[in-house]
Design a protein around this motif. Structure first.
Motif, PDB file in Angstrom:
ATOM      1  N   UNK A  32       0.836  -1.190   0.000  1.00 52.47           N
ATOM      2  CA  UNK A  32       0.000   0.000   0.000  1.00 52.47           C
ATOM      3  C   UNK A  32       0.876   1.247   0.000  1.00 52.47           C
ATOM      4  N   UNK A  33       0.533   2.183  -0.872  1.00 52.50           N
ATOM      5  CA  UNK A  33       1.297   3.415  -1.029  1.00 52.50           C
ATOM      6  C   UNK A  33       0.337   4.585  -0.883  1.00 52.50           C
ATOM      7  N   UNK A  34       0.789   5.643  -0.219  1.00 56.42           N
ATOM      8  CA  UNK A  34      -0.034   6.818  -0.027  1.00 56.42           C
ATOM      9  C   UNK A  34       0.137   7.790  -1.180  1.00 56.42           C
ATOM     10  N   UNK A  35      -0.959   8.068  -1.890  1.00 60.34           N
ATOM     11  CA  UNK A  35      -0.965   9.117  -2.894  1.00 60.34           C
ATOM     12  C   UNK A  35      -1.485  10.403  -2.282  1.00 60.34           C
ATOM     13  N   UNK A  36      -1.380  11.486  -3.015  1.00 60.41           N
ATOM     14  CA  UNK A  36      -1.822  12.765  -2.482  1.00 60.41           C
ATOM     15  C   UNK A  36      -3.299  12.805  -2.170  1.00 60.41           C
ATOM     16  N   UNK A  37      -4.119  12.074  -2.923  1.00 57.89           N
ATOM     17  CA  UNK A  37      -5.564  12.037  -2.688  1.00 57.89           C
ATOM     18  C   UNK A  37      -6.116  10.634  -2.882  1.00 57.89           C
ATOM     19  N   UNK A  38      -5.281   9.631  -2.600  1.00 57.78           N
ATOM     20  CA  UNK A  38      -5.705   8.249  -2.792  1.00 57.78           C
ATOM     21  C   UNK A  38      -4.797   7.301  -2.027  1.00 57.78           C
ATOM     22  N   UNK A  39      -5.329   6.108  -1.790  1.00 52.35           N
ATOM     23  CA  UNK A  39      -4.520   4.998  -1.301  1.00 52.35           C
ATOM     24  C   UNK A  39      -4.398   4.010  -2.448  1.00 52.35           C
TER      25      UNK A  39
END
Length: 370
Positions: free
Chosen positions: A129-136
């Protein structure tokens, strides 16, 4: 030219040959110091600095996140903005030489990646799992298919990938289901500024940095199910912190500007021990799975040309190893040091990443491994 795994290992073998009694070559070809720590190989992601590292549950794969090199402003940019980044999956391969080389299995581009966010494999080892600016982003590393779940201002994802911590206001942190956006908990601290730092105990607990009116800070450990504070650690710093945890212990240090690392008990918030790293900038910390070792990676100290990884025996309270980064540095302005560190689940391998995009692997002596 960038160092690759073969070149780095060959150079290390040559250096060991001329190092006399300072180091020796293991039967498997790894470079070994007299104290048992062994350099066992490296891989390179090119000119993409390493942000975070995580081993799969069985230790057979390694995930890393990377951001483009930007020597003059990478730290500020990474805190304020969410620039593009990549996540890579590495796995060991035996090419018949008796040595184990890690190779790049796959990579995924993230349009806007949250820096310094913990990176996790799911418990079954199937996804990261990676954290995006407005999403997972949930990435199945076998099918190589990413799933994207929109989340406004995500800060942290739980180790199992089911929940995400979101800062909904200065004084509130909400824990939500990743797939449904359903709220699971609303955590508050009586109007004080709150910032989620990390999930603890397989996602059962959440550590949140709380800033009081006088700008002093503490780390509050919340039980998500009961939405209540379980314990708190009284921090000595007025700046943001970074955290690592294992079993019943938490390690904290100042974010990119501290030299003191504190070890806390998760259950009651009591301070167990502190370690002084000296006049260095700490880029990352990690605890071994049994919480017996503490590792800290640093930028290049003043007057030196290599970053370091410092390793302490927590019970003894002693610095037991200093590993100098072996990156081939062509320009001091483009090399900052060691930027990420992680222990394997069995405690037998230590991985470090640097600003050159290299990931190095070291064997941990049996006396220290779990």
């Amino acid at each position: 030219m960038k160092r690759n795994s073969y070149f780095g290992l060959a150079m290390a073998l040559c250096l060991a040959t001329f190092a006399g009694c300072a180091s020796q070559i293991d039967m498997d070809g790894a470079i070994q110091d007299d104290d048992g720590w062994a350099f066992s190989g490296s891989v390179s992601a090119g000119a993409f600095a390493v942000d975070s590292l995580a081993f799969s549950p069985e230790g057979k794969k390694l995930a890393s996140t990377h951001y483009p090199q930007n020597p003059s402003s990478w730290r500020v940019q990474w805190l304020i903005e969410n620039p593009p980044g990549t996540v890579r999956i590495w796995e060991p391969k035996d090419f018949g030489s008796g040595l184990e080389f890690w190779v790049d299995q796959a990579s995924l581009t993230i349009d806007a990646m949250v820096g310094y966010a913990p990176l996790y494999f799911t418990p079954d080892g199937e996804c990261v799992h990676v954290m995006g600016g407005s999403e997972v982003v949930r990435w199945n590393i076998h099918e190589l298919k990413p799933e994207r779940f929109p989340v406004k201002n995500p800060r942290l994802v739980s180790p199992d990938g089911r929940h995400v911590a979101v800062r909904t206001g200065n004084d509130q942190v909400v824990v939500m289901e990743v797939e449904t956006s359903e709220k699971r908990a609303e955590l508050s601290a009586d109007g004080l500024d709150m910032w989620p730092i990390g999930f603890v105990d397989d996602g059962r607990l959440l550590a949140i940095q709380v800033t009081e009116a006088d700008n002093s800070r503490y780390l509050a450990i919340y039980d998500i199910a009961s939405q209540s504070e379980q314990s708190r650690c009284l921090l000595r710093t007025t700046t943001s912190i970074q955290m690592a945890h294992a079993k019943t212990r938490i390690a904290t240090t100042q974010f990119c500007c501290g030299d003191v690392i504190s070890i806390w008990d998760i259950n009651d918030g009591s301070l167990y021990r502190t370690f002084n790293a000296g006049d260095v900038v700490i880029c990352g910390i990690a605890l071994s799975p049994d919480a017996r070792l503490l590792a800290a990676c640093t930028e290049t100290p003043d007057g030196q040309d290599q970053g370091m990884t410092l390793i302490w025996d927590i019970e003894a309270g002693e610095l037991i190893k200093t590993i100098r980064d072996d990156a081939t540095v062509k320009d001091d302005d483009e090399y900052w040091g060691v930027t990420a560190v992680a222990f394997s689940p069995d405690g037998k391998t230590l991985a470090t990443g640097n600003s050159e995009g290299d990931v190095n692997f070291y064997s941990v002596p049996e006396i220290h491994a779990e």
